[in-house]
Motif scaffolding. Structure first.
Motif, PDB file in Angstrom:
ATOM      1  N   SER A  79      39.741  52.000  -2.077  1.00  0.00           N
ATOM      2  CA  SER A  79      40.458  50.810  -2.544  1.00  0.00           C
ATOM      3  C   SER A  79      40.297  49.648  -1.572  1.00  0.00           C
ATOM      4  O   SER A  79      40.317  48.478  -1.972  1.00  0.00           O
ATOM      5  CB  SER A  79      41.945  51.122  -2.741  1.00  0.00           C
ATOM      6  OG  SER A  79      42.530  51.577  -1.525  1.00  0.00           O
ATOM      7  N   HIS A  94      37.009  48.159  -2.630  1.00  0.00           N
ATOM      8  CA  HIS A  94      37.103  47.673  -4.014  1.00  0.00           C
ATOM      9  C   HIS A  94      37.899  46.377  -4.084  1.00  0.00           C
ATOM     10  O   HIS A  94      37.540  45.453  -4.827  1.00  0.00           O
ATOM     11  CB  HIS A  94      37.748  48.749  -4.883  1.00  0.00           C
ATOM     12  CG  HIS A  94      37.888  48.363  -6.324  1.00  0.00           C
ATOM     13  ND1 HIS A  94      36.800  48.245  -7.168  1.00  0.00           N
ATOM     14  CD2 HIS A  94      38.986  48.049  -7.074  1.00  0.00           C
ATOM     15  CE1 HIS A  94      37.219  47.881  -8.373  1.00  0.00           C
ATOM     16  NE2 HIS A  94      38.527  47.762  -8.345  1.00  0.00           N
ATOM     17  N   GLU A  95      38.972  46.273  -3.287  1.00  0.00           N
ATOM     18  CA  GLU A  95      39.869  45.123  -3.359  1.00  0.00           C
ATOM     19  C   GLU A  95      39.490  44.004  -2.398  1.00  0.00           C
ATOM     20  O   GLU A  95      39.600  42.827  -2.743  1.00  0.00           O
ATOM     21  CB  GLU A  95      41.306  45.580  -3.078  1.00  0.00           C
ATOM     22  CG  GLU A  95      41.841  46.563  -4.116  1.00  0.00           C
ATOM     23  CD  GLU A  95      43.145  47.212  -3.689  1.00  0.00           C
ATOM     24  OE1 GLU A  95      43.666  46.833  -2.613  1.00  0.00           O
ATOM     25  OE2 GLU A  95      43.624  48.105  -4.411  1.00  0.00           O
ATOM     26  N   THR A 120      31.029  51.298  -5.701  1.00  0.00           N
ATOM     27  CA  THR A 120      31.452  52.679  -5.919  1.00  0.00           C
ATOM     28  C   THR A 120      31.499  53.353  -4.553  1.00  0.00           C
ATOM     29  O   THR A 120      30.863  52.880  -3.588  1.00  0.00           O
ATOM     30  CB  THR A 120      30.470  53.454  -6.814  1.00  0.00           C
ATOM     31  OG1 THR A 120      29.212  53.571  -6.123  1.00  0.00           O
ATOM     32  CG2 THR A 120      30.273  52.755  -8.160  1.00  0.00           C
ATOM     33  N   SER A 136      37.146  56.760  -9.001  1.00  0.00           N
ATOM     34  CA  SER A 136      36.540  56.005  -7.905  1.00  0.00           C
ATOM     35  C   SER A 136      37.546  55.132  -7.164  1.00  0.00           C
ATOM     36  O   SER A 136      37.565  55.079  -5.935  1.00  0.00           O
ATOM     37  CB  SER A 136      35.395  55.139  -8.431  1.00  0.00           C
ATOM     38  OG  SER A 136      34.304  55.931  -8.800  1.00  0.00           O
ATOM     39  N   GLU A 137      38.413  54.429  -7.925  1.00  0.00           N
ATOM     40  CA  GLU A 137      39.333  53.499  -7.288  1.00  0.00           C
ATOM     41  C   GLU A 137      40.349  54.206  -6.408  1.00  0.00           C
ATOM     42  O   GLU A 137      40.925  53.603  -5.507  1.00  0.00           O
ATOM     43  CB  GLU A 137      40.039  52.652  -8.351  1.00  0.00           C
ATOM     44  CG  GLU A 137      39.107  51.705  -9.087  1.00  0.00           C
ATOM     45  CD  GLU A 137      39.838  50.803 -10.049  1.00  0.00           C
ATOM     46  OE1 GLU A 137      41.076  50.726  -9.975  1.00  0.00           O
ATOM     47  OE2 GLU A 137      39.168  50.177 -10.887  1.00  0.00           O
ATOM     48  N   LYS A 138      40.592  55.498  -6.653  1.00  0.00           N
ATOM     49  CA  LYS A 138      41.550  56.246  -5.849  1.00  0.00           C
ATOM     50  C   LYS A 138      40.854  57.210  -4.896  1.00  0.00           C
ATOM     51  O   LYS A 138      41.508  58.032  -4.248  1.00  0.00           O
ATOM     52  CB  LYS A 138      42.510  57.011  -6.762  1.00  0.00           C
ATOM     53  CG  LYS A 138      43.391  56.099  -7.612  1.00  0.00           C
ATOM     54  CD  LYS A 138      44.360  56.900  -8.457  1.00  0.00           C
ATOM     55  CE  LYS A 138      45.238  55.974  -9.306  1.00  0.00           C
ATOM     56  NZ  LYS A 138      46.181  56.743 -10.145  1.00  0.00           N
TER      57      LYS A 138
END
Length: 260
Positions: free
Chosen positions: A45, A48-49, A57, A92-94
């Motif tokens: 994350s 991603h963020e 990814t 993926s996000e977690k």
């Protein structure tokens, strides 16, 4: 997913001997019985963020890290501690990326006790230290000139250990801080921040000269040539005040080096 799941064993804070003192570093983990492996945790994350340029990814983040450390070795002769990656979580996000590095059996370069090594090894260590600073200077200059992703936190002697990665390995200087969150894009960083890394390098050169009681002539010359060759596009990247400060800081540093 629980942090221990990928390893099927509880993780514990790793212990290190630093300058003859045992310390525990909570952000670095290990598994009992496998203390030669050091584990860092990096939630996907974060990338991603806040740092999407590193990879979209978890697999892409790992690929970027591998590429950068291969570049350090192949183009700049800076080896990293042997490293593996484990990705946990199906979403993926977690997901969490675990960076598992081999513990280098040795000492941080600023704490190498020269009284405990032979004159021959001391001479070899001096050469390795000078080469390290020359390679770091070249790496920083190339990233300023060409841009692109780079390892932003390697310009400190705290990131390097002099030692062996295995029983039959020859002692060398390893980058041990394989830190995913510190992958940055050079062209997006301020000129002040990037130039501060030049100041760090010369500070460590001077510190090492005191430690070794030798003058690192080639490292100094390489540093001066890089400062003099800083591209105009870099110097003129900021506003008028930033450009003036950068030019003044560079000239002060060049003047100081010419006097020493």
């Amino acid at each position: 997913m629980n942090i221990e799941d990928p390893f099927h064993e509880p993780l514990h804070s790793a212990k290190f001997r630093i300058n003859e003192e045992e310390r525990t570093l909570p952000q670095l983990r290990t598994i009992l019985g496998h203390e030669n492996k050091i584990i860092r945790e990096a939630p996907f994350s974060y990338f991603h963020e806040d740092h999407p340029w590193v990879g979209d990814t978890p697999e892409a983040v790992v690929a970027t890290s591998r590429k950068l450390h291969n570049e350090l070795l192949e183009s700049y002769h800076i080896p990293s501690a042997p490293t593996e990656y484990v990705i946990s979580g199906k979403n993926s996000e977690k997901s969490t990326i675990y960076v598992i590095t081999e513990r280098i059996q040795g000492e941080r370069i600023q704490y190498v006790d020269l009284k405990k090594i032979s004159d021959e090894e001391k001479a070899s260590f001096s050469i390795k230290m000078e080469e390290l600073y020359m390679n770091l200077t070249r790496y920083l200059f190339d990233k300023i000139r060409d841009g692109g992703l780079y390892c932003a936190d390697i310009f400190s002697d705290r990131q390097f250990v002099y030692g062996k990665a295995g029983e039959y390995d020859q002692a060398k200087i390893y980058l041990v801080d394989v830190d995913l969150p510190e992958i940055q894009r050079a062209e997006s960083e301020s000129t002040y921040y990037l130039f501060a890394k030049f100041r760090s390098i010369i500070w460590y050169i001077e510190k090492t000269e005191q430690q070794l009681q030798v003058r690192l002539v080639k490292a100094r010359q390489n540093f001066v040539e890089s400062l003099q060759a800083l591209p105009r596009s870099f110097i003129e990247r900021g506003d008028v005040d930033e450009q003036r400060k950068l030019k003044d800081d560079r000239q002060k540093l060049l003047t100081k080096l010419s006097e020493n």
